[in-house]
Design an enzyme around this catalytic site. Structure first.
Site, PDB file in Angstrom:
ATOM      1  N   HIS A 127      68.690 -99.753  38.878  1.00  0.00           N
ATOM      2  CA  HIS A 127      68.586 -98.578  38.268  1.00  0.00           C
ATOM      3  C   HIS A 127      67.899 -98.544  36.888  1.00  0.00           C
ATOM      4  O   HIS A 127      67.632 -97.787  36.154  1.00  0.00           O
ATOM      5  CB  HIS A 127      70.181 -98.219  37.860  1.00  0.00           C
ATOM      6  N   ASP A 150      77.182 -92.363  38.834  1.00  0.00           N
ATOM      7  CA  ASP A 150      77.295 -93.813  38.768  1.00  0.00           C
ATOM      8  C   ASP A 150      78.705 -94.196  38.430  1.00  0.00           C
ATOM      9  O   ASP A 150      79.466 -93.588  37.663  1.00  0.00           O
ATOM     10  CB  ASP A 150      76.380 -94.296  37.553  1.00  0.00           C
ATOM     11  N   HIS A 152      78.964 -96.959  36.397  1.00  0.00           N
ATOM     12  CA  HIS A 152      78.610 -97.246  35.023  1.00  0.00           C
ATOM     13  C   HIS A 152      77.773 -96.361  34.273  1.00  0.00           C
ATOM     14  O   HIS A 152      76.947 -95.681  34.807  1.00  0.00           O
ATOM     15  CB  HIS A 152      77.859 -98.681  35.383  1.00  0.00           C
ATOM     16  N   ASP A 154      75.427 -97.362  32.176  1.00  0.00           N
ATOM     17  CA  ASP A 154      74.069 -97.738  32.134  1.00  0.00           C
ATOM     18  C   ASP A 154      73.398 -97.428  30.705  1.00  0.00           C
ATOM     19  O   ASP A 154      72.249 -96.979  30.499  1.00  0.00           O
ATOM     20  CB  ASP A 154      73.176 -97.095  33.121  1.00  0.00           C
ATOM     21  N   HIS A 167      69.222-103.119  33.931  1.00  0.00           N
ATOM     22  CA  HIS A 167      69.640-102.099  34.816  1.00  0.00           C
ATOM     23  C   HIS A 167      70.906-101.490  34.216  1.00  0.00           C
ATOM     24  O   HIS A 167      71.348-100.336  34.646  1.00  0.00           O
ATOM     25  CB  HIS A 167      69.950-102.527  36.033  1.00  0.00           C
ATOM     26  N   ASP A 260      73.188 -93.624  41.630  1.00  0.00           N
ATOM     27  CA  ASP A 260      73.352 -94.953  42.057  1.00  0.00           C
ATOM     28  C   ASP A 260      74.687 -94.906  43.100  1.00  0.00           C
ATOM     29  O   ASP A 260      75.607 -94.492  42.911  1.00  0.00           O
ATOM     30  CB  ASP A 260      73.870 -95.763  40.636  1.00  0.00           C
ATOM     31  N   ASP A 262      76.499 -97.092  43.911  1.00  0.00           N
ATOM     32  CA  ASP A 262      77.828 -97.841  43.539  1.00  0.00           C
ATOM     33  C   ASP A 262      78.715 -96.658  42.917  1.00  0.00           C
ATOM     34  O   ASP A 262      80.023 -97.126  42.604  1.00  0.00           O
ATOM     35  CB  ASP A 262      77.802 -99.044  42.636  1.00  0.00           C
ATOM     36  N   GLU A 305      69.796 -98.836  43.825  1.00  0.00           N
ATOM     37  CA  GLU A 305      71.020 -99.942  44.012  1.00  0.00           C
ATOM     38  C   GLU A 305      71.538 -99.946  45.410  1.00  0.00           C
ATOM     39  O   GLU A 305      72.456-100.801  45.472  1.00  0.00           O
ATOM     40  CB  GLU A 305      72.173 -99.622  43.034  1.00  0.00           C
TER      41      GLU A 305
END
Length: 336
Positions: A127, A150, A152, A154, A167, A260, A262, A305
């Site tokens: 990412h 996401d 996260h 980031d 990332h 992303d 995830d 990702e």
């Protein structure tokens, strides 16, 4: 089936540019650079064409002209506490020069396609690439907003990151939260090309694994985020509506959707580098993409990702299949 609401920014014939970016330099796990290859081999190009899009695909970017500099950045103590603190933070970063060069190359590619009226779909890769994709979008559409899906945030800065993995930092560079480069030959100067995304034009959906320093950054800068708590409380339909109302209240701004995988629960997309339990369901992830398509404002899409090296063959196939499906949903595939 596909739905084709008119896009307010793209000319006819509607054209997607698929940019395969097999890059893993923003994090330490091997295999994420293979994600774009697996997605294309799964038939993504034909799937997008079947939705009525013209597809431009010039192969995967190999960044042949960019050779990785030495991994570490070594600096000497100066005796100036502020300078030494900055240098120590820079020294933590993982392959910053390589990441900066690759992302700048990606920015130019995305910009070129966007200025030709194409919708760039960037397949990552890690990412950190979003520094490049979003910069490219902002060069072509200076009023664009970003919807970031996401687990996260980031948004670690050079000071708040523990790992140094870039990332986990692209939004801090895009929002210009890092200190200015102290000199033209500083590592930080290599990121000066990154476009500026105002904080009020960013919104998150799906957060659930946010570092302490990132929580402080989000609060300090008033950045809008809908975590899984809000998804649970309001439902995904209401969350998407609230996100759009915040970042695009008049429904007149171009949208860059950065997804992303995830963000999805590991039971849905297991083959990714930093899976976190309690994520978006299959349908919640797809609803986000469907709803953004329905606005007629989407001008760029990232799918990041997917890592085929981190799970068994069945889990890899599951994750790649879901990735392709998310792209199709963002480009107009419907259930009926």
């Amino acid at each position: 089936m596909s739905s084709t609401p008119s896009n307010k920014f793209l000319p006819s014939p509607k054209t997607v540019a698929i940019l395969g970016c097999p890059f893993s330099g923003g994090q330490p796990k091997l295999g994420v650079d293979k994600g774009p290859i697996h997605l294309v081999q799964a038939g993504l190009i034909n799937q997008v064409e079947e939705l009525g899009w013209r597809v431009v695909f010039d192969g995967h970017h190999q960044f042949e002209d960019i050779s990785p500099p030495p991994n570490g950045v070594h600096v000497n103590a100066t005796g100036d506490a502020a300078v030494d603190t900055l240098n120590a933070s820079i020294a933590k970063l993982r392959s910053p020069l390589f990441v900066a060069q690759v992302c700048e190359s990606v920015a130019s590619a995305v910009q070129a396609h966007a200025e030709m009226g194409h919708l760039p779909v960037t397949l990552g890769g890690d990412h950190s690439l979003a520094m490049g994709t979003i910069s490219g979008t902002l060069r072509a559409y200076d009023q664009a907003c970003v919807i970031w899906i996401d687990a996260h945030a980031d948004i670690n800065t050079i000071h708040s990151t523990d790992s140094g993995n870039i990332h986990g930092m692209p939004l801090s560079f895009l929002l210009k939260l890092n200190p200015p480069a102290p000199s033209p030959d500083s590592v930080l100067a290599k990121f000066d090309w990154v476009a500026h995304l105002p904080a009020e034009r960013l919104v998150y959906i799906g957060l659930r694994d946010v570092d302490k320093g990132e929580k402080e950054i989000l609060k300090k800068h008033g950045i809008k985020a809908f975590s899984m708590h809000e998804v649970d409380r309001y439902g995904i339909g209401k969350v998407v509506e609230m996100a759009l109302d915040y970042v695009n209240p008049q429904r007149d701004r171009p949208i860059h959707l950065s997804f992303d995988v995830d963000a999805l629960d590991p039971s849905v997309a297991p083959s990714t580098g930093t899976p976190v339990r309690g994520g978006l369901t299959f349908r919640e992830g797809h609803y986000i993409c469907e709803a953004i398509h329905e606005t007629g404002l989407l001008v760029a899409l990232d799918l990041m990702e997917v890592n085929p090296a981190l799970a068994d063959a069945e889990s890899v196939h599951q994750t790649v299949t879901v990735g392709c499906s998310l792209v199709r949903s963002a480009l107009g595939e419907t259930l009926l």
